[in-house]
Design a protein around this motif. Structure first.
Motif, PDB file in Angstrom:
ATOM      1  N   VAL A  62       0.841  -1.193   0.000  1.00  0.00           N
ATOM      2  CA  VAL A  62       0.000   0.000   0.000  1.00  0.00           C
ATOM      3  C   VAL A  62       0.882   1.251   0.000  1.00  0.00           C
ATOM      4  O   VAL A  62       1.756   1.397   0.853  1.00  0.00           O
ATOM      5  N   VAL A 136      -5.672   4.623  -0.806  1.00  0.00           N
ATOM      6  CA  VAL A 136      -5.793   3.704   0.330  1.00  0.00           C
ATOM      7  C   VAL A 136      -7.184   3.780   0.945  1.00  0.00           C
ATOM      8  O   VAL A 136      -7.717   2.767   1.419  1.00  0.00           O
ATOM      9  N   CYS A 152       2.490  -1.898   4.461  1.00  0.00           N
ATOM     10  CA  CYS A 152       2.337  -0.454   4.281  1.00  0.00           C
ATOM     11  C   CYS A 152       3.565   0.234   4.852  1.00  0.00           C
ATOM     12  O   CYS A 152       3.856   0.096   6.040  1.00  0.00           O
TER      13      CYS A 152
END
Length: 275
Positions: A62, A136, A152
């Motif tokens: 992410v 996101v 992430c």
């Protein structure tokens, strides 16, 4: 990170291709001895992160930027790697007084659109990572599917609403979530158990919430994750594209003593969703 030979990428000169881009965020070895001149170099700290096993799994990176962590997941044997990032500079969470000029500034320093570095590194590495442009905040099983592992890196501080982002991440995570973020070093040392965060939102650095290590843990708990293990404090080193931070010798020494290097203090946590 393993690189591949020139013969595997065709006749294109990696050094010439790298020099065509105005800015790199990550330092990535894209061919033997050829490293992109990134703002940040994650190579010395990648083994400090509390990685779960990813071999044979479907994984998500992410906020991939130039893709260092996505390519690392691929190198570790993930069966499928999806990397997501915003589709345009306008989708950054700019501060109120930076919304008019922020996108134009980013176009000037990093190029007309996002993911230019990712696409070139992807080509030079011969990677199979799949890039999907999505915020996101918009992650869901319907938009991206579900993943065995989600990673992430250094994204939460750039988000005006990190809890909404973490809830979106939880909705697509069916296994482990590895989250690393910049933390406030002083607050982490002097308040090791009290969750505290420094609020920015005016510096024009696109930074909002900067927690201490305990604050980072509490953010993840509040978003519905249980902690599995952590990294301890470490520093992400500056790459050649980063402006020298201008720290005093004493402050640089403190950073080296507390985090192992003179860089940006970070803290990584491996979690899994509570059900």
């Amino acid at each position: 990170m393993a690189a591949i030979s020139d013969s595997q990428t065709g006749a294109r000169d990696p050094r010439a291709a790298i020099a065509e881009l105005p800015m790199w965020y990550h330092s990535i070895e894209v061919a033997p001895g050829v490293v992109t001149p990134g703002m940040f170099d994650l190579r010395p700290i990648v083994e400090k992160m509390p990685w779960p096993e990813v071999r044979g799994l479907r994984v998500l990176d992410v906020g991939t930027s130039d893709g260092f962590l996505a390519f690392e997941l691929e190198r570790r044997g993930a069966a499928e790697v999806v990397a997501v990032d915003i589709p345009s500079h306008e989708q950054w969470d700019f501060e109120l007084d930076n919304r008019d000029h922020g996108p134009e500034f980013l176009r000037h320093v990093s190029g007309p659109t996002t993911s230019l570095g990712f696409r070139l590194a992807h080509e030079l590495l011969g990677s199979s990572v799949r890039l999907q442009h999505i915020s996101v905040y918009d992650l869901s099983p319907e938009t991206v599917g579900e993943f065995d592992v989600v990673v992430c890196g250094t994204l939460l501080l750039h988000l005006r609403d990190p809890f909404a982002a973490l809830e979106a991440i939880r909705s697509v995570c069916r296994g482990y979530f590895l989250c690393t973020n910049q933390v406030e070093l002083g607050l982490s040392v002097f308040f090791p158990r009290r969750p505290i965060a420094r609020l920015d939102g005016t510096s024009r650095l696109i930074q909002w919430w900067l927690p201490n290590a305990a604050g980072h843990r509490q953010m993840l708990r509040a978003a519905g994750f249980e902690l599995v293990r952590d990294s301890g404090l470490y520093a992400v080193r500056f790459g050649p594209a980063h402006v020298p931070p201008g720290r005093s010798a004493l402050r640089s020494l403190a950073h080296r003593l507390l985090t192992g290097a003179d860089g940006v203090p970070h803290y990584a946590i491996l979690t899994r969703p509570t059900r």
